[in-house]
Design an enzyme around this catalytic site. Structure first.
Site, PDB file in Angstrom:
ATOM      1  N   GLY A  53       0.776  -1.076   0.121  1.00 37.25           N
ATOM      2  CA  GLY A  53      -0.113  -0.087   0.043  1.00 37.25           C
ATOM      3  C   GLY A  53       0.871   1.272   0.075  1.00 37.25           C
ATOM      4  O   GLY A  53       0.352   2.194  -0.636  1.00 37.25           O
ATOM      5  N   HIS A 120     -14.611  10.298 -16.007  1.00 37.83           N
ATOM      6  CA  HIS A 120     -14.017  10.323 -17.368  1.00 37.83           C
ATOM      7  C   HIS A 120     -12.621  11.263 -17.429  1.00 37.83           C
ATOM      8  O   HIS A 120     -12.708  12.409 -16.705  1.00 37.83           O
ATOM      9  CB  HIS A 120     -14.915  10.757 -18.302  1.00 37.83           C
ATOM     10  CG  HIS A 120     -15.562  12.066 -17.700  1.00 37.83           C
ATOM     11  ND1 HIS A 120     -15.006  13.308 -18.357  1.00 37.83           N
ATOM     12  CD2 HIS A 120     -16.581  12.538 -16.998  1.00 37.83           C
ATOM     13  CE1 HIS A 120     -15.434  14.446 -18.174  1.00 37.83           C
ATOM     14  NE2 HIS A 120     -16.467  13.810 -17.021  1.00 37.83           N
ATOM     15  N   HIS A 129      -2.334   6.210  -4.944  1.00 37.54           N
ATOM     16  CA  HIS A 129      -3.198   5.368  -4.383  1.00 37.54           C
ATOM     17  C   HIS A 129      -4.402   6.029  -3.958  1.00 37.54           C
ATOM     18  O   HIS A 129      -4.392   7.229  -3.130  1.00 37.54           O
ATOM     19  CB  HIS A 129      -2.465   4.952  -3.047  1.00 37.54           C
ATOM     20  CG  HIS A 129      -3.173   3.952  -2.228  1.00 37.54           C
ATOM     21  ND1 HIS A 129      -2.933   3.261  -0.902  1.00 37.54           N
ATOM     22  CD2 HIS A 129      -4.555   3.457  -2.432  1.00 37.54           C
ATOM     23  CE1 HIS A 129      -3.805   2.538  -0.579  1.00 37.54           C
ATOM     24  NE2 HIS A 129      -4.634   2.635  -1.340  1.00 37.54           N
TER      25      HIS A 129
HETATM   26  C1  LIG Z   1      -4.754  13.941   7.247  1.00 40.86           C
HETATM   27  C2  LIG Z   1      -3.828  12.913   7.852  1.00 40.86           C
HETATM   28  C3  LIG Z   1      -2.857  12.654   6.701  1.00 40.86           C
HETATM   29  C4  LIG Z   1      -3.099  13.426   9.084  1.00 40.86           C
HETATM   30  O1  LIG Z   1      -2.309  12.498   9.764  1.00 40.86           O
HETATM   31  P1  LIG Z   1      -1.306  13.117  10.720  1.00 40.86           P
HETATM   32  O2  LIG Z   1      -0.464  14.404  10.268  1.00 40.86           O
HETATM   33  O3  LIG Z   1      -0.614  12.051  11.330  1.00 40.86           O
HETATM   34  O4  LIG Z   1      -2.139  13.894  11.777  1.00 40.86           O
HETATM   35  P2  LIG Z   1      -2.657  13.511  13.300  1.00 40.86           P
HETATM   36  O5  LIG Z   1      -3.382  12.177  13.293  1.00 40.86           O
HETATM   37  O6  LIG Z   1      -1.715  13.672  14.025  1.00 40.86           O
HETATM   38  O7  LIG Z   1      -4.022  14.619  13.581  1.00 40.86           O
HETATM   39  C5  LIG Z   1      -3.597  16.037  13.720  1.00 40.86           C
HETATM   40  C6  LIG Z   1      -4.891  16.622  13.792  1.00 40.86           C
HETATM   41  O8  LIG Z   1      -5.436  16.532  12.603  1.00 40.86           O
HETATM   42  C7  LIG Z   1      -7.001  15.772  12.724  1.00 40.86           C
HETATM   43  N1  LIG Z   1      -6.981  15.219  11.650  1.00 40.86           N
HETATM   44  C8  LIG Z   1      -6.672  13.971  11.383  1.00 40.86           C
HETATM   45  N2  LIG Z   1      -7.062  13.481  10.011  1.00 40.86           N
HETATM   46  C9  LIG Z   1      -7.929  14.320   9.483  1.00 40.86           C
HETATM   47  C10 LIG Z   1      -8.738  14.288   8.490  1.00 40.86           C
HETATM   48  N3  LIG Z   1      -8.849  13.195   7.534  1.00 40.86           N
HETATM   49  N4  LIG Z   1      -9.654  15.227   8.178  1.00 40.86           N
HETATM   50  C11 LIG Z   1      -9.728  16.574   9.246  1.00 40.86           C
HETATM   51  N5  LIG Z   1      -8.981  16.452  10.429  1.00 40.86           N
HETATM   52  C12 LIG Z   1      -8.079  15.406  10.615  1.00 40.86           C
HETATM   53  C13 LIG Z   1      -6.856  15.415  13.947  1.00 40.86           C
HETATM   54  O9  LIG Z   1      -8.062  15.040  14.782  1.00 40.86           O
HETATM   55  C14 LIG Z   1      -5.891  16.206  14.678  1.00 40.86           C
HETATM   56  O10 LIG Z   1      -6.607  17.201  15.305  1.00 40.86           O
HETATM   57  P3  LIG Z   1      -6.351  17.914  16.631  1.00 40.86           P
HETATM   58  O11 LIG Z   1      -4.723  18.216  16.572  1.00 40.86           O
HETATM   59  O12 LIG Z   1      -7.282  18.878  16.741  1.00 40.86           O
HETATM   60  O13 LIG Z   1      -6.344  16.584  17.605  1.00 40.86           O
HETATM   61  C15 LIG Z   1      -4.255  11.771   8.281  1.00 40.86           C
HETATM   62  O14 LIG Z   1      -4.975  11.435   9.649  1.00 40.86           O
HETATM   63  C16 LIG Z   1      -5.401  11.008   7.256  1.00 40.86           C
HETATM   64  O15 LIG Z   1      -6.367  11.301   7.075  1.00 40.86           O
HETATM   65  N6  LIG Z   1      -4.866   9.883   6.363  1.00 40.86           N
HETATM   66  C17 LIG Z   1      -5.512   9.092   5.452  1.00 40.86           C
HETATM   67  C18 LIG Z   1      -5.571   7.633   6.095  1.00 40.86           C
HETATM   68  C19 LIG Z   1      -6.325   6.750   5.115  1.00 40.86           C
HETATM   69  O16 LIG Z   1      -7.293   7.245   4.541  1.00 40.86           O
HETATM   70  N7  LIG Z   1      -5.774   5.548   4.829  1.00 40.86           N
HETATM   71  C20 LIG Z   1      -6.676   4.808   3.832  1.00 40.86           C
HETATM   72  C21 LIG Z   1      -5.850   3.410   3.794  1.00 40.86           C
HETATM   73  S1  LIG Z   1      -6.363   2.510   2.679  1.00 40.86           S
END
Ligand SMILES: CC(C)(COP(=O)(O)OP(=O)(O)OC[C@H]1O[C@@H](n2cnc3c(N)ncnc32)[C@H](O)[C@@H]1OP(=O)(O)O)[C@@H](O)C(=O)NCCC(=O)NCCS
Length: 196
Positions: A53, A120, A129
């Site tokens: 992944g 499209h 990904h």
């Molecule tokens: C957005 C993202 C990249 C941030 O990751 P990160 O930098 O490690 O962030 P953290 O988990 O430390 O979170 C930081 C802050 O952002 C918020 N946050 C995390 N993901 C968020 C999202 N998708 N949308 C809105 N806010 C988000 C958290 O609640 C946190 O807020 P706080 O500081 O008020 O507590 C991650 O959360 C994300 O959405 N990754 C995608 C995962 C996914 O869909 N994987 C699929 C696998 S098939």
């Protein structure tokens, strides 16, 4: 999931390759055959599907296969819908219920995960990904090595740069540069992305 698609397509799956010295163990009732050294010896006997992944790691393994002259398999789950005019590169995996509509282009090694929609004329860069339920409107461009999180959406005609991460549930309403993390509705830049 990738092995499951290959089996659903009626292919024979010999086993998994893994570079963590896990030979002899079994996953999904299939053997772990070995790592890059195994592939080097058996390269003329097998094709490889990419089951990793993480985008940069998948790109690295793709390049290893390319260097060894190993054929990369493109896999489409039987329940996915791919338009006849869509183009898929080598090593692409399209998972269950995904939709890829006419004239979309998906470059080498990209993953279109379960239920993702590529409308499209979209252009998906190599080793990108799209997570489950990510949705792209028509004419969207997604750069190489970019990751769209679960259920992220990109409005029609917008472009997302390379090696960027779009958080789960985000809605991209304007172009996003390369090497940033964006999240929220509408998506806003959270930070720059660290170098590998
Ligand atoms: C957005 C993202 C990249 C941030 O990751 P990160 O930098 O490690 O962030 P953290 O988990 O430390 O979170 C930081 C802050 O952002 C918020 N946050 C995390 N993901 C968020 C999202 N998708 N949308 C809105 N806010 C988000 C958290 O609640 C946190 O807020 P706080 O500081 O008020 O507590 C991650 O959360 C994300 O959405 N990754 C995608 C995962 C996914 O869909 N994987 C699929 C696998 S098939």
């Amino acid at each position: 999931m990738v092995a499951d698609i290959a089996l659903a397509r009626g292919m024979t799956v010999a086993g998994f390759l893994d570079d963590r010295a896990l030979e002899g163990q079994r996953v999904f009732d299939l053997p772990i055959l070995g790592g890059p050294a195994w592939l080097e010896v058996c390269r003329s006997e097998v094709s490889v599907a990419l089951g990793i992944g993480e985008n940069r790691a998948r790109c690295r393994i793709y390049k290893l296969c390319e260097r060894l002259g190993v054929t990369l398999v493109t896999l489409i789950h039987p329940t996915a819908t791919v338009a006849a005019s869509a183009q898929l590169g080598a090593g692409v995996v399209v998972m269950a219920q995904a939709v890829i509509n006419p004239d979309a282009r998906v470059a080498n090694g990209a993953i279109i995960n379960s239920g993702a929609i590529v409308e499209h004329d979209c252009e998906i860069g190599a080793f990108a990904h799209l997570s489950p339920n990510a949705t792209l409107g028509g004419n969207v461009r997604v750069g190489a090595l970019t990751h769209l999180g679960l259920a992220a959406s990109v409005l029609p005609g917008k472009a997302v740069g390379e090696e960027t991460v779009v958080g789960a549930g985000a809605v991209v309403t304007s172009d996003v540069p390369s090497r940033v993390v964006v999240a929220g509705v509408p998506a806003r830049i959270q930070r720059q992305r660290e170098e590998p």
